[in-house]
Design a protein around this motif. Sequence first.
Motif, mmCIF file in Angstrom:
data_model
loop_
_atom_site.group_PDB
_atom_site.id
_atom_site.type_symbol
_atom_site.label_atom_id
_atom_site.label_comp_id
_atom_site.label_asym_id
_atom_site.label_seq_id
_atom_site.Cartn_x
_atom_site.Cartn_y
_atom_site.Cartn_z
ATOM 1 N N VAL A 60 0.815 -1.167 0.019
ATOM 2 C CA VAL A 60 -0.080 -0.029 0.030
ATOM 3 C C VAL A 60 0.828 1.385 0.120
ATOM 4 O O VAL A 60 1.959 1.046 0.329
ATOM 5 N N VAL A 61 0.308 2.419 -0.345
ATOM 6 C CA VAL A 61 0.823 3.681 -0.366
ATOM 7 C C VAL A 61 -0.077 4.397 0.638
ATOM 8 O O VAL A 61 -1.088 4.592 0.879
ATOM 9 N N LEU A 62 0.862 5.130 1.669
ATOM 10 C CA LEU A 62 0.145 5.961 2.539
ATOM 11 C C LEU A 62 -0.198 7.385 2.167
ATOM 12 O O LEU A 62 0.607 7.652 1.332
ATOM 13 N N GLN A 63 -0.935 7.869 2.857
ATOM 14 C CA GLN A 63 -1.029 9.468 2.292
ATOM 15 C C GLN A 63 0.141 10.290 2.549
ATOM 16 O O GLN A 63 0.093 11.234 1.741
ATOM 17 N N ASP A 64 0.944 9.854 3.355
ATOM 18 C CA ASP A 64 2.072 10.639 3.554
ATOM 19 C C ASP A 64 3.313 10.432 2.510
ATOM 20 O O ASP A 64 4.354 10.834 2.339
ATOM 21 N N GLY A 65 2.870 9.299 1.534
ATOM 22 C CA GLY A 65 3.871 9.095 0.431
ATOM 23 C C GLY A 65 4.425 7.784 0.821
ATOM 24 O O GLY A 65 5.235 7.187 -0.238
ATOM 25 N N SER A 66 4.747 7.265 2.064
ATOM 26 C CA SER A 66 5.300 6.014 2.276
ATOM 27 C C SER A 66 4.739 4.770 1.621
ATOM 28 O O SER A 66 3.526 4.805 1.322
ATOM 29 N N GLU A 67 5.706 4.090 1.230
ATOM 30 C CA GLU A 67 5.233 2.940 0.390
ATOM 31 C C GLU A 67 5.506 1.442 1.298
ATOM 32 O O GLU A 67 6.608 1.497 1.959
#
Length: 535
Positions: A279-286
């Motif tokens: 998944v990709v988080l809203q803060d851009g983290s993968e």
Amino acid sequence: MDQAAYLQRFGVNTAVFERRHVIGGAAVTEEIIPGFKFSRASYLLSLLRPQIFSELELKKHGLRLHLRNPYSFTPMLEEGAGGKVPRSLLLGTNMAENQKQIAQFSRKDAQAFPKYEAFMDRLALAIDPLLDSAPVDLEAFQRGSLLQRLKSLSTLKPLWQAGCILGAQLPLYYQVLTASAAKVLDQWFESEPLKATLATDAVIGAMTNPYIPGSGYVLLHHVMGSLEGIRGAWGYVQGGMGALSDAIASSATAHGVSIFTEKTVAKVQVSSGGRVQGVVLQDGSEVRSKVVLSNASPQITFLKLTPQEWLPEEFVERIAQLDTQSPVTKINVAVNRLPDFLAAPNTPRGQPLPHHQCSIHLNCEDTLLVHRAFEDALDGLPSKRPLIELCIPSSLDPTLAPPGCHVVSLFTQYTPYTLAGGKAWDEQQRNAYADRVFDCIEAYAPGFKGSVVGRDILTPPDLERVFGLPGGNVFHCAMSLDQLYFARPVPLHSGYRSPLRGLYLCGSGAHPGGGVMGAAGRNAAHVVFRDLRSM
């Protein structure tokens, strides 16, 4: 959350990402008004599968329950009673006492009630095995290999067990599942207060009324759960519903699950080969992962988080067409004294009495009242006399409020998502509806309005915004017969797997549905583990 605890126990390294600052989805405790702790959305426990209690060792991780007995109180509004205390209907676990209460309204109904309870208990017993396994895998039957078809035969076992329990009475029980609640109850009883009280179980949280076919199925809700080995028992969680989520989280982290709050998932990542890779988080983290389990609604999971090009068009259309209508406005109220009901006056010192621990049903003297409340909402209007389920968890758990004070949960319906003329709810509309609810309570318990310290009003759009409940629906999508078992969330995808390999649905929108049950998560974890082993 329970799915993570199970997967970690199976040896699968698992992480949980929670959008809000507090874990638990709709099962949370929040101190909205200083000193008062509210079960802000879900508020009662009964349906949580007993296996989850034991397998996740929830007592060891701090879970404490307050069982309610009696559990149901329906006060009457009786004008011209000549100074007499109005009648009320109080139901609990003592059948002889229940019959005495019902006999106030009908001796015939008092005699029929034990038979009705035994009849519904048997149906609940038959359905029980279906809750703890994935539905029959029709996809494997139709298109699978010979091995897959043979494996899918095992999913028929719960259906066979159910049929054996019901036996020759299967046609009678089929009618309960398909008829209206009113029709079912009319066959058993004649007194309106009893029928209306029981009918609330058929409509609670649903945009339906007791006269609509299929509403009979949800009558089971008051008997199909259990707490501490007592079938049909309902209770409050010590510390509010968030304490249940905390206990599951504690069980999960004790085995190595990582839990992150305020980490919103923005997108499911898919490899070029058409398989989930994280998944990709809203803060851009993968975050990389072989599988992704979504406890969000089917709509959020498949229409917002999943790249549409990886899902069949027909599947997407079916998800978009799910019935998510909700009639519920939840109002959390802080009060400085217990409600004092005309039908059951308080003691001079104002200590909790047995009826204070119950689900208190207001505007519930007659099933026609429920029907009229529903019809108002069809016209885009909040009910003139809303159906109100009033609970006071602090009557059994004083840790929720300051000394002498209480928290009151009001689960009310019917309120449309969009008001007449396409108007949206605003602060004025919210407060006007809450005032109407309080006026109704005042008629049963004079002085209630003067006891209010503060309130938190959650209309259907608020429930959607705060908790991610589509349309404000506490079950993610309606618990109607066309959206259950084989067809939850949609036909051919009821076994937790989605059309995208590695993506699974494990929340209330999956079989067997919502109600703080945990079954979907537990079942999905077993399906995922089997799939991982076969990779």
